[in-house]
Design a protein around this motif. Structure first.
Motif, short mmCIF file in Angstrom:
data_model
loop_
_atom_site.label_atom_id
_atom_site.label_comp_id
_atom_site.label_asym_id
_atom_site.label_seq_id
_atom_site.Cartn_x
_atom_site.Cartn_y
_atom_site.Cartn_z
N LEU A 367 0.81 -1.22 0.00
CA LEU A 367 0.00 0.00 0.00
C LEU A 367 0.85 1.28 0.00
O LEU A 367 0.49 2.24 -0.69
CB LEU A 367 -0.97 -0.02 1.19
CG LEU A 367 -2.14 0.95 1.13
CD1 LEU A 367 -2.92 0.79 -0.18
CD2 LEU A 367 -3.07 0.75 2.31
N GLY A 389 -2.29 0.54 7.37
CA GLY A 389 -2.02 -0.43 6.32
C GLY A 389 -0.62 -0.33 5.76
O GLY A 389 -0.38 -0.66 4.60
N GLY A 424 -5.89 1.00 4.89
CA GLY A 424 -5.98 -0.35 4.36
C GLY A 424 -6.20 -1.35 5.47
O GLY A 424 -5.69 -1.18 6.58
N VAL A 435 -9.27 -1.22 0.69
CA VAL A 435 -8.53 0.04 0.66
C VAL A 435 -9.56 1.16 0.58
O VAL A 435 -10.38 1.21 -0.35
CB VAL A 435 -7.56 0.10 -0.54
CG1 VAL A 435 -6.88 1.46 -0.58
CG2 VAL A 435 -6.54 -1.02 -0.46
#
Length: 505
Positions: A367, A389, A424, A435
């Motif tokens: 990510l 994330g 995320g 996401v």
């Protein structure tokens, strides 16, 4: 086929005081090494003997014994020698082991060692050769060969080891009893096997390394002139040791089995070749089928592409009409026009992905890397801030994943030069990765995302189509336009590995 020995070959028996015999056969100019190492022609496992202790050499009519700088010395009739001539009935001593050497008559051999065998042994060997059918699989034929050898030579244990060229070592393919597989490597090392294969003759191992074995023999396995590996047999101390008659039978056994092994090898190679050809043919057939499918679907894809492009044209005309009716300053008109052009370009790119035939390139992306890519593409207009994330990995087509996000952010969020918050998360139980991108400044009370036909809503529809058809996921847009979310299933793929999957249609 065995090589014919020279007619001037000579043989000797070397007998210990305990009655154990060693056998020596030399042709003029040949040498045989005596030592503790298993690769020696006369291998004697005694601590007083060096690994390579001495050599016998047949020079013309004379047999010579030469010490190889051994630690405990070499003796002929109790006299230490560096090199000396040996005669029949002499006593030769290596360290603590004394042997009486006696020359014995040589039975002439020819190209067919079967002629030396008694009629009973000959019939037994020929019957075994017929039983080794070429139609058998690899495991069966070598297991049967081993069982025949054990029965014929009244051996207690045995193992067949084949030479594997790709790995450069021997590996067992048949053993009796079965637990001998675990210690096969300690019975026959690579150097000993290579020495026996090079000589193309059986070798008597009167002091084998195997625990509980009093006598052993090792012979090369031949497929005509091609060496495949070795066959090892041993007897326990409860039986008498192998002798020269057993060696002669083993030699004939090697010669007889070389023909069926050759047929088996050629048949197997032919089958492997046919399987490779069938595999290639199958691949080519599948490729032709895919090309045919691609050709047959070209018109349908072209029709879909045409429909999307017509809708894009209508959306652009609607946007142009809004511009004419809106009361905007020059800066506002510039921004609105730039956004419409960006949306049109992104929609066109989405149409290309949806209608052109190409495989999905699945790879694991993190990510933070996605956020960096988005920052670079929207530099100066929009910022992205990763809130959670950081360690999240997403397995997908990276290009299409980012395209979906850009379609949504461009269509849903009007705020520029402000930070969009990226989060995320992963649901391991469901195998889903989500996401979400949120815009804190988004206006409240926005219309439902997929309710109209404007350029923005067309972009949202394209993002939804890409997500469903290409990423196997789904998108969701908050009713008030405050966030967008993309959810995707994650396949079971090793971390960091790239895979290619066919497109879903």
């Amino acid at each position: 086929m065995m090589v014919q020995p020279d007619k001037a070959s000579r043989e000797w028996t070397l007998r210990q005081r305990n009655g154990q015999d060693f056998f020596l056969r030399l042709e003029p100019g040949e040498t045989a090494t005596v030592g503790r190492d298993l690769t020696c022609e006369l291998s004697i496992l005694d601590a007083g003997i060096s690994r390579h202790h001495a050599t016998f050499q047949l020079d013309g009519e004379n047999l010579w014994l030469e010490d190889l700088h051994s630690q405990n010395g070499t003796y002929i009739n109790a006299e230490r020698v560096q090199r000396g001539q040996v005669h029949s009935s002499d006593i030769v001593t290596f360290g603590r082991i004394s042997l009486t050497i006696t020359e014995r008559p040589v039975v002439s051999e020819d190209l067919d060692p079967l002629r030396r065998l008694p009629q009973e042994d000959l019939a037994q060997l020929l019957r075994m050769a017929r039983e080794l059918g070429a139609e058998q699989d690899k495991t069966t034929i070598f297991q049967q060969l081993l069982e025949n050898a054990l029965q014929s030579l009244k051996a207690d244990r045995g193992v067949v080891l084949l030479w594997e060229e790709t790995r450069g070592h021997l590996h067992p393919v048949a053993a009796a009893p079965h637990d001998l597989f675990q210690v096969a490597g300690s019975l026959v090392n690579g150097s000993l096997a290579a020495s026996v294969i090079a000589s193309r003759r059986p070798r008597l191992l009167n002091q084998p390394s195997a625990l509980g074995a009093a006598s052993a023999m090792l012979t090369p396995l031949l497929a005509r002139e091609r060496a495949m590996g070795v066959l090892y047999l041993d007897r326990s101390s409860a039986r008498r040791g192998f002798d020269s008659a057993d060696v002669a039978f083993f030699n004939a056994f090697t010669w007889v089995t070389s023909l069926p092994l050759s047929v088996f090898t050629r048949l197997r190679e032919s089958r492997d070749s046919n399987e490779r050809l069938e595999s290639i043919l199958s691949e080519r057939t599948s490729e032709i089928a895919r090309l045919h499918l691609k050709t047959s679907s070209t018109r349908a894809l072209a029709k879909v592409e045409s429909e999307w492009l017509h809708e894009l044209e209508r959306a652009l005309m609607e946007a142009a009409s809004r511009f004419e009716q809106a009361i905007l300053d020059a800066d506002g008109l510039r921004k609105a026009g730039a956004k419409s052009l960006r949306l049109a370009r992104l929609i066109t790119e989405a149409v290309r992905h949806l209608t052109q035939w190409h495989p999905e390139r699945m790879e694991e992306i993190h990510l933070p890397s996605v956020v960096l890519e988005l920052r670079g593409l929207d530099k100066g207009r929009r910022a992205y801030k990763l809130e959670s994330g950081v360690d999240l990995g997403v397995i997908c087509d990276c290009e299409e994943f980012i395209l979906v996000i850009r379609l949504l952010t461009e269509a849903v969020f009007d705020v520029e030069a402000e930070a969009l918050l990226v989060t995320g998360s992963a649901n391991s139980a469901r195998g889903i990765v989500s996401v979400r991108i949120a815009c804190p400044q988004a206006a409240v009370g926005r219309e439902p995302a997929l309710s109209g036909g404007s350029l923005e809503r067309l972009a949202e529809r394209m993002a939804e189509q890409l997500s469903t058809q290409r990423l196997n996921g789904q998108v969701e847009v908050a009713p008030d336009g405050s966030w967008i979310e993309l959810c995707m299933p994650q396949p079971l793929v090793t971390r960091g590995e790239t895979i290619v999957l066919p497109p879903q249609r």
